[in-house]
Scaffold this motif. Structure first.
Motif, PDB file in Angstrom:
ATOM      1  N   SER A   9     -17.446  -6.779  57.525  1.00  0.00           N
ATOM      2  CA  SER A   9     -16.037  -6.471  57.350  1.00  0.00           C
ATOM      3  C   SER A   9     -15.873  -5.181  56.582  1.00  0.00           C
ATOM      4  O   SER A   9     -16.828  -4.579  56.085  1.00  0.00           O
ATOM      5  N   ILE A  10     -14.620  -4.771  56.423  1.00  0.00           N
ATOM      6  CA  ILE A  10     -14.320  -3.504  55.757  1.00  0.00           C
ATOM      7  C   ILE A  10     -14.669  -3.551  54.276  1.00  0.00           C
ATOM      8  O   ILE A  10     -14.894  -2.527  53.646  1.00  0.00           O
ATOM      9  N   TYR A  11     -14.734  -4.752  53.690  1.00  0.00           N
ATOM     10  CA  TYR A  11     -15.002  -4.873  52.260  1.00  0.00           C
ATOM     11  C   TYR A  11     -16.444  -5.259  51.955  1.00  0.00           C
ATOM     12  O   TYR A  11     -16.791  -5.445  50.800  1.00  0.00           O
ATOM     13  N   SER A  12     -17.277  -5.449  52.978  1.00  0.00           N
ATOM     14  CA  SER A  12     -18.634  -5.929  52.729  1.00  0.00           C
ATOM     15  C   SER A  12     -19.569  -4.826  52.244  1.00  0.00           C
ATOM     16  O   SER A  12     -20.539  -5.100  51.550  1.00  0.00           O
ATOM     17  N   LEU A  93      -6.307  -4.534  48.616  1.00  0.00           N
ATOM     18  CA  LEU A  93      -4.975  -4.553  49.236  1.00  0.00           C
ATOM     19  C   LEU A  93      -3.976  -5.400  48.452  1.00  0.00           C
ATOM     20  O   LEU A  93      -2.813  -4.998  48.312  1.00  0.00           O
ATOM     21  N   PRO A  94      -4.341  -6.608  47.941  1.00  0.00           N
ATOM     22  CA  PRO A  94      -3.366  -7.332  47.103  1.00  0.00           C
ATOM     23  C   PRO A  94      -2.914  -6.538  45.881  1.00  0.00           C
ATOM     24  O   PRO A  94      -1.717  -6.531  45.554  1.00  0.00           O
ATOM     25  N   VAL A 152      -8.846   4.955  48.510  1.00  0.00           N
ATOM     26  CA  VAL A 152     -10.076   4.154  48.613  1.00  0.00           C
ATOM     27  C   VAL A 152     -10.056   3.317  49.889  1.00  0.00           C
ATOM     28  O   VAL A 152     -11.082   3.169  50.570  1.00  0.00           O
ATOM     29  N   TYR A 153      -8.908   2.773  50.224  1.00  0.00           N
ATOM     30  CA  TYR A 153      -8.802   1.965  51.449  1.00  0.00           C
ATOM     31  C   TYR A 153      -9.081   2.808  52.692  1.00  0.00           C
ATOM     32  O   TYR A 153      -9.764   2.344  53.623  1.00  0.00           O
ATOM     33  N   LYS A 154      -8.576   4.028  52.732  1.00  0.00           N
ATOM     34  CA  LYS A 154      -8.847   4.900  53.873  1.00  0.00           C
ATOM     35  C   LYS A 154     -10.336   5.263  53.951  1.00  0.00           C
ATOM     36  O   LYS A 154     -10.908   5.355  55.046  1.00  0.00           O
ATOM     37  N   LEU A 155     -10.969   5.448  52.813  1.00  0.00           N
ATOM     38  CA  LEU A 155     -12.410   5.710  52.803  1.00  0.00           C
ATOM     39  C   LEU A 155     -13.189   4.505  53.308  1.00  0.00           C
ATOM     40  O   LEU A 155     -14.193   4.649  54.021  1.00  0.00           O
TER      41      LEU A 155
END
Length: 230
Positions: A9-12, A93-94, A152-155
């Motif tokens: 996933s995107i956060y792994s 994101l939260p 950071v999310y876009k990265l």
């Protein structure tokens, strides 16, 4: 565009150096939000202080590995909040959403103070006089934090897309390579020749079967005595 949520996933993936450089500034925004929560509580605005406290707690879960917030994170893990998340980048994101909402409502509150009193410091004798300044400081800190978290999310998205492009190519190269050093297209030719050989063998077997004529030769019956010779 939908990115996978699972083992890849995107956060792994671990954060890169560029992400960490931005999360360092997010840490200072979180600490400042804690301070603003205390200031708003002293200035007799408990609900606003509670909003800031929730936002700072989400930021603490996000930055659980930071030395300045690690002890606070372990304390929060012992409470009911620990059952909600294990922390880390999954809280990005939260926290971004909550910080953006707190910033929007805080700036609206600051505008109300400015239009009502004509200044953000109407007095200085009581703690409540500093409430507009605390609200403004809280809004600015969470605005900066939300901007950094969005970067950071876009990265993270770019990192995940790069992984999705590299992984299929790596899988194709593994399938094409053979242990003897030949590449996949030679293997395809070999499989084609093998299939042609099997078809030829089956065709020859069928042609050979047609050459056999059944029920040929001298018939024999059980119980017949052999013919005597004179």
């Amino acid at each position: 565009m939908t990115l996978p949520l699972g083992p890849h996933s995107i956060y792994s993936a671990p954060p890169t150096e560029e992400m960490l450089s931005k999360l360092v500034y997010v840490k200072w925004c979180v600490l400042l939000t804690y301070l603003c929560a205390i200031g708003r509580f002293v200035a007799d605005e408990p609900f606003g202080a509670l909003n800031d406290l929730f936002g700072a707690c989400f930021g603490t879960f996000l930055l659980k590995e930071d030395p300045a917030l690690a002890h606070c994170f372990r304390c929060l893990q012992e409470t009911a909040l620990g059952a909600m998340s294990d922390g880390g980048l999954s809280c990005l994101l939260p926290y971004l959403l909550l910080a953006t909402l707190n910033c929007a409502f805080g700036l609206l509150r600051v505008y109300t103070f400015a239009t009502k009193y004509g200044t953000l410091l109407p007095c200085s004798e009581r703690p409540v006089c500093y409430l507009p300044a605390w609200v403004l400081l809280s809004s600015l800190s969470q605005f900066v934090a939300s901007c950094l978290c969005w970067k950071v999310y876009k990265l993270l998205q770019l990192q995940t897309l790069e992984y999705l492009r590299v992984e299929p190519a790596r899988g194709h190269s593994t399938e094409d390579a053979r242990p003897d050093g030949h590449h996949g297209h030679h293997g395809h030719h070999g499989h084609r020749h093998a299939r042609n050989g099997r078809r030829s063998s089956r065709r020859e077997s069928r042609e050979g079967a047609h050459l056999i004529q059944p029920f040929q030769g001298t018939p024999h019956q059980l119980g017949d005595a052999p013919a005597s010779t004179a």
